[in-house]
Design an enzyme around this catalytic site. Structure first.
Site, PDB file in Angstrom:
ATOM      1  N   GLY A  25      93.837  49.534  77.989  1.00  0.00           N
ATOM      2  CA  GLY A  25      94.843  49.437  77.052  1.00  0.00           C
ATOM      3  C   GLY A  25      95.393  50.448  77.024  1.00  0.00           C
ATOM      4  N   ALA A  26      95.828  51.212  78.385  1.00  0.00           N
ATOM      5  CA  ALA A  26      96.374  52.423  78.454  1.00  0.00           C
ATOM      6  C   ALA A  26      97.489  52.403  79.885  1.00  0.00           C
ATOM      7  CB  ALA A  26      95.417  53.551  78.763  1.00  0.00           C
TER       8      ALA A  26
ATOM      9  N   TYR B  26      99.632  49.422  81.902  1.00  0.00           N
ATOM     10  CA  TYR B  26      99.220  47.983  82.418  1.00  0.00           C
ATOM     11  C   TYR B  26      99.478  46.925  81.273  1.00  0.00           C
ATOM     12  CZ  TYR B  26      97.692  50.695  86.352  1.00  0.00           C
ATOM     13  OH  TYR B  26      97.810  51.781  87.140  1.00  0.00           O
TER      14      TYR B  26
ATOM     15  N   GLY C   4      87.418  63.056  84.790  1.00  0.00           N
ATOM     16  CA  GLY C   4      87.996  62.069  85.912  1.00  0.00           C
ATOM     17  C   GLY C   4      87.899  62.845  87.479  1.00  0.00           C
ATOM     18  N   ARG C   5      88.746  63.361  87.786  1.00  0.00           N
ATOM     19  CA  ARG C   5      88.738  63.845  89.131  1.00  0.00           C
ATOM     20  C   ARG C   5      87.743  64.748  89.507  1.00  0.00           C
ATOM     21  NH1 ARG C   5      94.670  65.769  88.598  1.00  0.00           N
ATOM     22  NH2 ARG C   5      94.165  65.983  86.461  1.00  0.00           N
TER      23      ARG C   5
ATOM     24  N   MET D 212      88.304  55.467  87.442  1.00  0.00           N
ATOM     25  CA  MET D 212      89.399  56.086  88.574  1.00  0.00           C
ATOM     26  C   MET D 212      89.366  54.971  89.505  1.00  0.00           C
ATOM     27  SD  MET D 212      88.175  60.004  88.702  1.00  0.00           S
ATOM     28  CE  MET D 212      86.336  59.568  88.738  1.00  0.00           C
ATOM     29  N   THR D 213      90.627  54.499  90.058  1.00  0.00           N
ATOM     30  CA  THR D 213      90.891  53.681  91.160  1.00  0.00           C
ATOM     31  C   THR D 213      90.474  54.214  92.319  1.00  0.00           C
ATOM     32  OG1 THR D 213      92.667  52.721  89.853  1.00  0.00           O
ATOM     33  CG2 THR D 213      92.628  52.415  92.294  1.00  0.00           C
TER      34      THR D 213
END
Length: 358
Positions: A174-175, A178, A313-314, A24-25
């Site tokens: 790879g998603a 990008y 994730g979140r 996660m950025t």
């Protein structure tokens, strides 16, 4: 029935559970793309995950997508990551670095040069983050055929640095639109050379990047994240089942640590890819940044469908003790979306573990 809380062997790593912290950025890196002490604390707080996959890390200058993201292309960056990996390992965790080349999802104000991509096609209608705020996505410079292998090799070079920095392995991004995803795309990639057009040509860049990385650091330390049918950052894909079946077939012989799939396509298609891929599958069961968050029900469903590991994730942002909360069924803390990318420790290090009361 496989449980989220049973152990799993991933290459040389013994995972205590099947919960993966998804990349996660968080844009908390220091100037020069350096990891910080706060980042060490952040990842160490979440070390009970079976595996942590870091935020996206740029492999070179032109690969940086957003301001405030970390890199793995200088000695200083490598040194800055060592306290992070040391802190995770000291807390009993395991961590892979996600290597992310933004390709056309960048801006000259961020990287000091024109972004590159498979073709000179902008992400129409999308705005990118820059040091002065959101700006329209620029038109990238199309990579010359002779330049493409250099960008594929950049993943391998960053992977070597990641291992030097103490990471247990790497995941290629790879998603989500990008650079690798742009090469897979049928509208961002309009090339007529060996990297464009047919399915076999559109998967070539991904295969070269993964193969170079596996050779550099070992296949058992190499994974890749994929998002079949994704439309993020304006990419489109045609022949999706054929495209991803061909890609997984090419990757199957490499002995990779895992494939990490996102739920960006219908379940029937994703289940078919599970059958096509005989290695370890990490499944992210809900659409990234969509309205729904991954919970026990979604995780158990995909374990039943044959995934070995499930990424969250979140939920990990606001629940550093997510594994224990999932195990015991206590409520998950809500996340403050306003602090995703604002920088600083608020909304980063300020979420506590669950407090039990008598």
């Amino acid at each position: 029935m496989t449980s989220l809380f049973t152990t799993y062997r991933l290459g040389d790593l013994s995972l205590p559970n099947r919960v993966v912290m998804a990349p996660m950025t968080r844009v908390r890196a220091a100037a020069g793309g350096l990891a910080t002490p706060s980042m060490a604390t952040y990842y160490a707080q979440r070390a009970t995950a079976g595996l942590i996959v870091s935020e996206g890390v740029q492999p070179n200058v032109v690969g940086q997508s957003n301001p405030g993201t970390p890199g793995l292309h200088t000695d200083e960056q490598v040194s800055s990551w060592r306290p992070v990996t040391d802190a995770v390992h000291a807390n009993g965790g395991r961590i892979f670095a996600q290597i992310m080349h933004g390709g056309r999802v960048s801006h000259p104000d961020t990287i000091g040069m024109q972004p590159v991509g498979p073709s000179a096609v902008a992400a129409e209608g999308w705005k990118v983050f820059t040091p002065t705020g959101l700006q329209p996505a620029p038109t990238p410079r199309a990579l010359e055929t002779a330049e493409v292998p250099e960008q594929a090799e950049s993943y391998a070079q960053a992977a070597r640095r990641a291992i030097d920095a103490g990471f247990d392995g790497v995941e290629l991004h790879g998603a989500n639109g990008y650079l690798i995803s742009q090469f897979l795309s049928s509208n961002a990639n309009l090339r007529t050379d060996r990297y464009g057009g047919s399915v076999s040509n559109r998967i070539r860049f991904a295969v070269e990047a993964v193969s170079a990385t596996a050779e550099a650091v070992g296949a058992a330390r190499t994974g890749i994240r994929l998002s079949p049918g994704v439309t993020f950052w304006g990419v489109e894909e045609t022949d999706i089942p054929e495209l991803y079946t061909a890609l997984l077939t090419e990757l199957s012989g490499l002995g990779l640590a895992y494939i990490h799939l996102e739920a960006t396509a219908e379940e029937e298609l994703l289940a078919g890819l599970r059958r096509a891929w005989q290695g370890t599958l990490i499944m992210n069961p809900v659409l990234p940044m969509g309205p729904k968050h991954t919970g026990r029900d979604e995780a158990d469903h995909w374990l039943d469908l044959g995934a070995e590991l499930i990424s969250f994730g979140r939920a990990f942002i606001s629940n550093p003790d997510l594994v224990e909360r999932l195990r015991t069924g206590v409520p998950l803390a809500p996340v403050d979306e306003a602090t995703y990318y604002q920088g600083g420790d608020a909304g980063y290090l300020t979420y506590p573990a669950y407090q039990y009361t008598a």
